[in-house]
Enzyme design. Structure first.
Site, short mmCIF file in Angstrom:
data_model
loop_
_atom_site.label_atom_id
_atom_site.label_comp_id
_atom_site.label_asym_id
_atom_site.label_seq_id
_atom_site.Cartn_x
_atom_site.Cartn_y
_atom_site.Cartn_z
N HIS A 306 0.85 -1.19 0.00
CA HIS A 306 0.00 0.00 0.00
C HIS A 306 0.89 1.23 0.00
O HIS A 306 1.93 1.24 0.65
CB HIS A 306 -0.91 0.01 1.24
CG HIS A 306 -2.07 0.92 1.10
ND1 HIS A 306 -1.98 2.27 1.37
CD2 HIS A 306 -3.34 0.69 0.70
CE1 HIS A 306 -3.16 2.82 1.15
NE2 HIS A 306 -4.00 1.90 0.73
N ASP A 363 -7.94 -5.49 0.15
CA ASP A 363 -8.43 -6.38 -0.90
C ASP A 363 -8.04 -7.83 -0.72
O ASP A 363 -8.54 -8.70 -1.42
CB ASP A 363 -7.89 -5.91 -2.26
CG ASP A 363 -8.44 -4.56 -2.63
OD1 ASP A 363 -9.65 -4.37 -2.47
OD2 ASP A 363 -7.68 -3.70 -3.07
#
Ligand code: ACO
Length: 429
Positions: A306, A363
């Protein structure tokens, strides 16, 4: 005395103001840099650029903290609902009983699409991806509300926001039904937001879908966890488009397009496809981990890493627990969950991932929950878009309400050819 930064360029010193956020985040304000020095800043991918000041969402990526309007995501996941969170994000505070009722009623009153929208759905190929339909249909539905444009649109913000939030779910379900050649199911007044979405997705004209509370709760949680995430790619896109004073629906349609990519919202679909490939190839995950570490393989461990979180994504932690709980309640066993857990364990003890601070993101496990809810893989990113809508609307409102808001217009460093001249076709080599 307020903090300043000093920059030295060609022997000259320039004092730059420092802006401090409410969580003590600090930014050197360079708004007048080019005027005073002739220089701009360069930051490919905006990794180090604050594009705005915002009161909506706080993230501390090092510590793995996420808060909507100051409230930790863990508390909202445990105690709130998507509709309440949407109100919180858009209007800045938790609604009282009467505010929540009015907001819910406004959503219910505005959940139907204009009936002529069905002709637009008919134009799509049966192979169309639901994200393409979602973006196109959000824009198309704006055509039925001319009041969206122009100076009066500000006074009608509440109704426009409610329409968008209610209808995105209707459009999403209709897109799915259309892509499967199934008859469209209209929303029911009696159902709440998330239950109504499941009804429109899975009921048949002759039989209502059985709404299991744990299924509704799990999907509502997914929506809550996706509701905002400060200046990610799609939200920054929404703000970019909003800065030109485009209407709310146009901004949201642009947000859907930005979200679609596999490095952003499309990762939830990519994760399941990756897990399925690993499963089908008989790999226990170790071959894939090696491929993900090899830059020439073209593979990445989807659902890992991320830009902001350099620690475990707090949403991934909540989703992982919810995933275990849901599969146990529904008595579903999913081999892809076992592969995901093995991949996580292997990655978190592998120096490649550890040294780069790559952890599971939102996710990584959300797709396993959605599979258990029978949501087809091509709808995963659409679910993300429904969830993210309150965040986009809240960011749009922040620009709408800011009298000092200016059009977003980054600069560039030109690296192309210097001045050269037009050559007539016959004289070209
Ligand atoms: N698998 C393998 N290696 C990775 C991964 C991954 N998932 N993510 C990052 N890396 C490596 C990069 O190759 C790079 O290595 P290097 O320093 O040796 O060159 C390093 O880690 C830094 O990665 P960047 O791509 O520079 O990080 P960036 O902040 O630009 O990208 C992103 C973040 C896009 C999320 C990236 O981690 C990624 O592609 N992850 C997989 C896709 C994904 O899960 N996206 C969803 C993000 S969450 C969301 O949008 C909702």
């Amino acid at each position: 005395m307020s903090e300043t930064a000093t920059l030295e360029l060609n022997g000259k010193r320039y004092v730059l103001p420092v802006t401090v956020g409410s969580e003590n985040e600090k930014a050197v304000a360079i708004g007048s840099l080019r005027d005073t020095t002739g220089y701009i800043t360069l930051d490919d991918g905006y990794g180090n650029t604050g594009s705005c000041q915002s009161e909506i969402t706080f993230i501390d990526g090092e510590q793995g903290i996420l808060r909507y309007r100051g409230i930790p995501i863990e508390e909202l996941a445990d105690k709130s609902t998507f509709v309440e969170v949407a109100y919180l994000l858009i209007y800045g505070h938790l609604p009282n009983r009467s505010e929540l009722r009015s907001f819910s009623d406004l959503l219910t009153e505005n959940q139907n699409l204009h009936e002529d929208m069905k002709y637009h759905f008919e134009g799509f190929s049966s192979m169309a991806h639901p994200m393409a339909m979602l973006s196109a249909m959000i824009n198309a539905s704006s055509c039925f509300y001319p009041g969206l444009m122009g100076p009066a649109s500000r006074d009608r913000f509440n109704i426009h926001a409610a329409r968008l939030l209610a209808q995105v779910r209707t459009i999403a379900a209709f897109s799915y039904r259309k892509s499967r050649g199934l008859p469209i199911i209209y929303p029911k007044r009696a159902y709440k937001y998330t239950a109504n979405f499941l009804h429109m997705m899975f009921s048949e004209p002759y039989q209502d879908y059985e709404l299991k509370p744990e299924v509704v709760k799990a999907l509502d949680l997914i929506f809550v966890l996706h509701a905002d995430h400060e200046q990610n790619c799609s939200t920054a896109t929404v703000r970019m488009v909003a800065s030109s004073k485009a209407n709310l629906f146009a901004c949201a349609a642009a947000g859907v397009c930005a979200l679609w990519g596999p490095l952003h919202g499309g990762a939830n679909q990519a994760v399941i496809e990756m897990l399925q490939d690993i499963h089908d190839s008989g790999d226990d995950g170790s071959k894939f981990i090696n491929a993900a570490k090899d830059k020439d393989s073209g593979r990445r461990l989807m659902g890992f890493g991320h830009r902001v979180y350099k620690n475990y994504d707090p949403r991934a932690k909540i989703i992982k627990t919810a995933c275990d709980r849901l599969l146990e309640t529904l008595q579903v066993s999913d081999p892809l969950l076992d592969i995901a857990k093995k991949l996580e364990e292997a990655a978190l003890s592998d120096d490649y991932f550890v040294s780069r601070k790559l952890y599971p993101n939102v996710d990584f496990y959300s797709g396993i929950i959605m599979r258990a809810l029978s949501i087809p893989v091509e709808m995963f990113t659409v679910i993300f878009a429904i969830g993210r809508m309150p965040g986009w609307i809240a960011n749009f409102k922040e620009i709408l309400d800011d009298p000092k808001s200016r059009i977003y217009r980054p600069r560039q460093v030109y690296t192309g050819r210097p001045l050269n001249h037009y050559v007539p076709l016959d004289d070209r080599p």
